[in-house]
Design a protein around this motif. Structure first.
Motif, mmCIF file in Angstrom:
data_model
loop_
_atom_site.group_PDB
_atom_site.id
_atom_site.type_symbol
_atom_site.label_atom_id
_atom_site.label_comp_id
_atom_site.label_asym_id
_atom_site.label_seq_id
_atom_site.Cartn_x
_atom_site.Cartn_y
_atom_site.Cartn_z
ATOM 1 N N SER A 1 0.832 -1.210 0.000
ATOM 2 C CA SER A 1 0.000 0.000 0.000
ATOM 3 C C SER A 1 0.860 1.251 0.000
ATOM 4 O O SER A 1 1.556 1.531 0.982
ATOM 5 C CB SER A 1 -0.909 0.010 1.235
ATOM 6 O OG SER A 1 -1.530 1.264 1.405
ATOM 7 N N VAL A 2 0.797 2.033 -1.069
ATOM 8 C CA VAL A 2 1.528 3.301 -1.070
ATOM 9 C C VAL A 2 0.974 4.240 -0.012
ATOM 10 O O VAL A 2 1.695 5.118 0.496
ATOM 11 C CB VAL A 2 1.516 3.964 -2.464
ATOM 12 C CG1 VAL A 2 2.285 3.118 -3.469
ATOM 13 C CG2 VAL A 2 0.097 4.258 -2.936
ATOM 14 N N ILE B 1 4.529 -2.469 -6.466
ATOM 15 C CA ILE B 1 4.183 -1.127 -6.926
ATOM 16 C C ILE B 1 3.464 -1.197 -8.271
ATOM 17 O O ILE B 1 2.455 -0.507 -8.494
ATOM 18 C CB ILE B 1 5.453 -0.266 -7.030
ATOM 19 C CG1 ILE B 1 6.022 0.010 -5.635
ATOM 20 C CG2 ILE B 1 5.186 1.027 -7.778
ATOM 21 C CD1 ILE B 1 5.144 0.884 -4.758
ATOM 22 N N GLN B 2 3.956 -2.034 -9.146
ATOM 23 C CA GLN B 2 3.326 -2.169 -10.464
ATOM 24 C C GLN B 2 1.919 -2.736 -10.348
ATOM 25 O O GLN B 2 1.009 -2.317 -11.081
ATOM 26 C CB GLN B 2 4.213 -3.041 -11.362
ATOM 27 C CG GLN B 2 5.512 -2.338 -11.740
ATOM 28 C CD GLN B 2 6.548 -3.263 -12.336
ATOM 29 O OE1 GLN B 2 6.594 -4.465 -12.029
ATOM 30 N NE2 GLN B 2 7.419 -2.727 -13.177
ATOM 31 N N LEU C 1 -4.186 -0.743 -10.571
ATOM 32 C CA LEU C 1 -5.443 -0.392 -9.911
ATOM 33 C C LEU C 1 -5.668 1.115 -9.876
ATOM 34 O O LEU C 1 -6.809 1.578 -10.017
ATOM 35 C CB LEU C 1 -5.451 -0.941 -8.479
ATOM 36 C CG LEU C 1 -5.182 -2.436 -8.320
ATOM 37 C CD1 LEU C 1 -5.131 -2.810 -6.849
ATOM 38 C CD2 LEU C 1 -6.239 -3.258 -9.050
ATOM 39 N N ASP C 2 -4.588 1.873 -9.673
ATOM 40 C CA ASP C 2 -4.706 3.333 -9.597
ATOM 41 C C ASP C 2 -3.357 3.940 -9.956
ATOM 42 O O ASP C 2 -2.556 4.275 -9.079
ATOM 43 C CB ASP C 2 -5.139 3.762 -8.195
ATOM 44 C CG ASP C 2 -5.565 5.219 -8.124
ATOM 45 O OD1 ASP C 2 -5.126 6.012 -8.985
ATOM 46 O OD2 ASP C 2 -6.318 5.574 -7.198
ATOM 47 N N ARG C 3 -3.123 4.113 -11.249
ATOM 48 C CA ARG C 3 -1.835 4.621 -11.727
ATOM 49 C C ARG C 3 -1.549 6.011 -11.163
ATOM 50 O O ARG C 3 -0.423 6.312 -10.760
ATOM 51 C CB ARG C 3 -1.816 4.655 -13.247
ATOM 52 C CG ARG C 3 -0.536 5.244 -13.853
ATOM 53 C CD ARG C 3 -0.619 5.248 -15.378
ATOM 54 N NE ARG C 3 0.587 5.793 -15.985
ATOM 55 C CZ ARG C 3 0.757 7.087 -16.266
ATOM 56 N NH1 ARG C 3 -0.201 7.963 -15.973
ATOM 57 N NH2 ARG C 3 1.871 7.509 -16.850
ATOM 58 N N SER C 4 -2.540 6.885 -11.143
ATOM 59 C CA SER C 4 -2.326 8.256 -10.684
ATOM 60 C C SER C 4 -1.865 8.297 -9.240
ATOM 61 O O SER C 4 -0.974 9.074 -8.874
ATOM 62 C CB SER C 4 -3.608 9.083 -10.847
ATOM 63 O OG SER C 4 -3.936 9.231 -12.204
ATOM 64 N N LYS C 5 -2.462 7.454 -8.396
ATOM 65 C CA LYS C 5 -2.059 7.427 -6.985
ATOM 66 C C LYS C 5 -0.597 7.020 -6.850
ATOM 67 O O LYS C 5 0.162 7.646 -6.097
ATOM 68 C CB LYS C 5 -2.934 6.474 -6.178
ATOM 69 C CG LYS C 5 -2.495 6.353 -4.720
ATOM 70 C CD LYS C 5 -3.199 5.235 -3.980
ATOM 71 C CE LYS C 5 -4.590 5.650 -3.571
ATOM 72 N NZ LYS C 5 -5.191 4.672 -2.619
ATOM 73 N N VAL C 6 -0.195 5.992 -7.583
ATOM 74 C CA VAL C 6 1.187 5.523 -7.497
ATOM 75 C C VAL C 6 2.138 6.575 -8.042
ATOM 76 O O VAL C 6 3.188 6.868 -7.441
ATOM 77 C CB VAL C 6 1.352 4.185 -8.242
ATOM 78 C CG1 VAL C 6 2.817 3.790 -8.329
ATOM 79 C CG2 VAL C 6 0.543 3.093 -7.558
ATOM 80 N N ARG C 7 1.798 7.167 -9.161
ATOM 81 C CA ARG C 7 2.652 8.197 -9.753
ATOM 82 C C ARG C 7 2.799 9.385 -8.797
ATOM 83 O O ARG C 7 3.902 9.910 -8.594
ATOM 84 C CB ARG C 7 2.080 8.652 -11.091
ATOM 85 C CG ARG C 7 2.998 9.578 -11.878
ATOM 86 C CD ARG C 7 2.435 9.851 -13.267
ATOM 87 N NE ARG C 7 3.401 10.569 -14.068
ATOM 88 C CZ ARG C 7 3.525 11.899 -14.076
ATOM 89 N NH1 ARG C 7 2.723 12.647 -13.307
ATOM 90 N NH2 ARG C 7 4.432 12.489 -14.840
ATOM 91 N N ASN C 8 1.711 9.820 -8.201
ATOM 92 C CA ASN C 8 1.755 10.943 -7.263
ATOM 93 C C ASN C 8 2.574 10.599 -6.020
ATOM 94 O O ASN C 8 3.241 11.470 -5.448
ATOM 95 C CB ASN C 8 0.343 11.358 -6.871
ATOM 96 C CG ASN C 8 -0.405 12.011 -8.012
ATOM 97 O OD1 ASN C 8 0.200 12.555 -8.940
ATOM 98 N ND2 ASN C 8 -1.727 11.961 -7.961
ATOM 99 N N LEU D 1 4.884 4.855 -15.646
ATOM 100 C CA LEU D 1 4.587 6.021 -14.825
ATOM 101 C C LEU D 1 5.009 7.356 -15.433
ATOM 102 O O LEU D 1 4.499 8.402 -15.030
ATOM 103 C CB LEU D 1 5.236 5.873 -13.453
ATOM 104 C CG LEU D 1 4.735 4.715 -12.594
ATOM 105 C CD1 LEU D 1 5.441 4.731 -11.235
ATOM 106 C CD2 LEU D 1 3.222 4.764 -12.408
ATOM 107 N N ALA D 2 5.984 7.364 -16.346
ATOM 108 C CA ALA D 2 6.452 8.614 -16.962
ATOM 109 C C ALA D 2 6.772 9.670 -15.907
ATOM 110 O O ALA D 2 6.255 10.782 -15.918
ATOM 111 C CB ALA D 2 5.416 9.145 -17.956
ATOM 112 N N LEU D 3 7.671 9.328 -15.011
ATOM 113 C CA LEU D 3 8.065 10.268 -13.962
ATOM 114 C C LEU D 3 9.010 11.329 -14.530
ATOM 115 O O LEU D 3 9.850 11.031 -15.383
ATOM 116 C CB LEU D 3 8.751 9.523 -12.826
ATOM 117 C CG LEU D 3 7.877 8.519 -12.067
ATOM 118 C CD1 LEU D 3 8.724 7.716 -11.087
ATOM 119 C CD2 LEU D 3 6.733 9.218 -11.338
#
Length: 365
Positions: A243-244, A268-269, A274-281, A340-342
Motif C-alpha cells: 500500500s503506497v 508497486i506495479q 489499480l490506480d496509476r495516478s495514486k502511485v505516480r503521485n 509512470l512517466a516520472l
C-alpha cells in the motif's frame, strides 16, 4: 541464455522506438536514449560472487552498486561476503559500495554486544557505509528462554546507539511482504508466490504460532521510536509494499527515514494497475525518500553470462516502467501495466541523489 537475449532485444527496441514518449514535454522526461548517459545507483544488491561480472555489467549500464551483506543461510557466510565486498570496494572505488552486517550467534553472551560493535567499526574501516539487520531478527532468532528476539529488544540498544553516534545508517528488513500471511493462491504478485512456495519456513500463513504482520511492523516502529535520530532505511519499502498509502504514513511518521524498492517493484506495479495516478503521485511527493534498488543477487551458482543478462534485463524493465508512458508486461504481475512517466528530477532523485545523500557516497580521492 537465448531467451534472455531475445527479451533484452525486445525491450531495447521497444524503448528506442519511443524516444519521445511525452511529445512536446519530452525535455522534462528521460527516454531510452538517455538510459546509458544517466548516472544510476542500485542501492540494494548482493554481490556474493568473487567474479567481476556484476560490476562489469553495472559499468556498462552506468550503474553503481551498493551490495548488502546479510546473515542468510542461502548466502555465503558473512565473513566470505565481507571478503568479497572489501576486495570490490578497494578495486572499484566510486563504483562499488557495501553495507556490513553481524551474526546473532552468541547473543546470549554478555560480550556479544561489544563484539558486534567491534566488528561494525572494523567493517567501517574497510569502507562499509551502513549496517544491515535482517528478518531473522523477529522470525528466527531466539533468546535463552526460546522466545523470538524482536528488533525492539533492549539487546540491540547499545548497537543502535553506537550507529547513531557515529552517523552510520541502519538498513532494516523486518517482517515480510504482507502476502506472506496469505495463502499462495491469494498473493498479489508472482514473485511472492514463487518465493514462499520455495521457502515455506518464511511463509507465515503456515506458521500461525509466529508473530503477526502487525507485530513485526510494530516492533520496527518501537525501535525507531526508541532511537529517533538513527538514520534508517526500510528495505523492501519497509515491508509496507502492499500500500503506497501505508508507506506514506510511515514516511510522514518518521521524516528522516527512507525506503528502497528492492524486490518490491512488482508490488508497486500491481498497485499501478489499480490506480496509476495514486502511485505516480506517491513517487513525485516522496521523491526524496525513495531509493532505486532491485535485490539482484549474483550467487556462486549462477554463470556470469546468465547473470549479466538477467541484471541488464531487470534494469531496462524498471527504467521503462519509471520513465516512459508505454504499456508494458512484467513477470511479477499478470496483465498489462501503463508506465509512470516520472519527470527527470524525480528519476534523478530515485536513481542517484537520494542514495548519495543518505549513505554519504562522496567520491573517494
Amino acid at each position: 541464455m537465448k531467451k534472455y537475449l531475445v527479451a533484452i532485444s525486445v525491450i531495447t527496441q521497444a524503448l528506442a522506438a519511443c524516444s519521445t514518449p511525452n511529445s512536446n514535454l519530452n525535455n522534462q522526461y528521460y527516454t531510452m536514449v538517455d538510459y546509458y548517459a544517466v548516472k544510476k545507483i542500485d542501492a540494494h544488491v548482493h554481490a556474493n560472487n568473487s567474479s567481476t561480472a556484476f560490476i562489469m555489467q553495472a559499468k556498462n549500464d552506468n550503474m553503481k552498486l551498493l551490495s548488502i551483506n546479510v546473515d542468510y543461510q542461502d548466502f555465503p557466510n558473512i565473513d566470505k561476503q565481507a571478503e568479497i565486498a572489501h576486495q570490490f570496494a578497494k578495486e572499484h572505488p566510486n563504483k562499488f559500495y557495501f553495507a556490513t552486517t553481524f551474526s546473532m550467534e552468541g547473543s546470549n553472551n554478555g560480550q556479544w554486544k561489544n563484539n558486534v560493535i567491534k566488528r561494525i567499526d572494523a567493517e567501517i574501516g574497510e569502507g562499509a557505509v551502513a549496517v544491515k539487520v535482517w528478518k531473522n531478527i523477529g522470525m528466527a532468532e531466539k533468546d535463552n528462554k526460546q522466545n523470538l528476539i524482536m528488533i525492539d529488544d533492549p539487546l540491540f540498544t547499545p548497537i543502535f546507539k553506537h550507529l547513531t553516534d557515529i552517523h552510520i545508517p541502519l538498513i532494516g528488513h523486518q517482517g515480510e511482504p504482507k502476502n506472506c500471511w496469505l495463502p499462495v493462491s491469494q498473493m498479489t504478485v508472482n514473485n511472492d508466490k514463487q518465493y514462499f512456495t520455495a521457502h515455506p519456513q518464511y511463509h507465515m500463513y503456515l506458521h500461525p504460532e509466529m508473530p503477526s504482520y502487525e507485530d513485526q511492523m510494530q516492533a520496527r516502529n518501537n525501535m525507531l521510536n526508541n532511537h529517533p535520530t538513527l538514520q534508517f532505511m526500510g528495505a523492501h519499502l519497509a515491508s509496507l509494499e502492499w500500500s503506497v498509502d501505508q508507506i506514506s504514513i510511515f514516511l510522514d511518521t518518521y521524516p528522516d527515514a527512507v525506503v528502497d524498492l528492492a524486490a518490491r517493484m512488482g508490488q508497486i506495479q500491481y498497485q499501478s494497475t489499480l490506480d496509476r495516478s495514486k502511485v505516480r503521485n506517491f513517487f513525485i511527493k516522496y521523491q526524496n525518500r525513495i531509493l532505486y534498488a532491485t535485490d539482484l543477487t549474483h550467487s556462486p551458482t549462477v554463470s556470469d553470462a546468465q547473470f549479466k543478462s538477467q541484471a541488464h534485463k531487470k534494469w531496462l524493465e524498471d527504467w521503462q516502467y519509471l520513465t516512459s508512458n508505454q504499456t508494458i508486461s512484467v513477470p511479477e504481475v499478470d496483465g498489462e501495466i501503463i508506465s509512470l512517466a516520472l519527470p527527470k528530477n524525480v528519476i534523478d532523485n530515485l536513481y542517484a541523489k537520494n542514495a548519495i545523500r543518505f549513505f554519504n557516497l562522496a567520491p573517494k580521492t
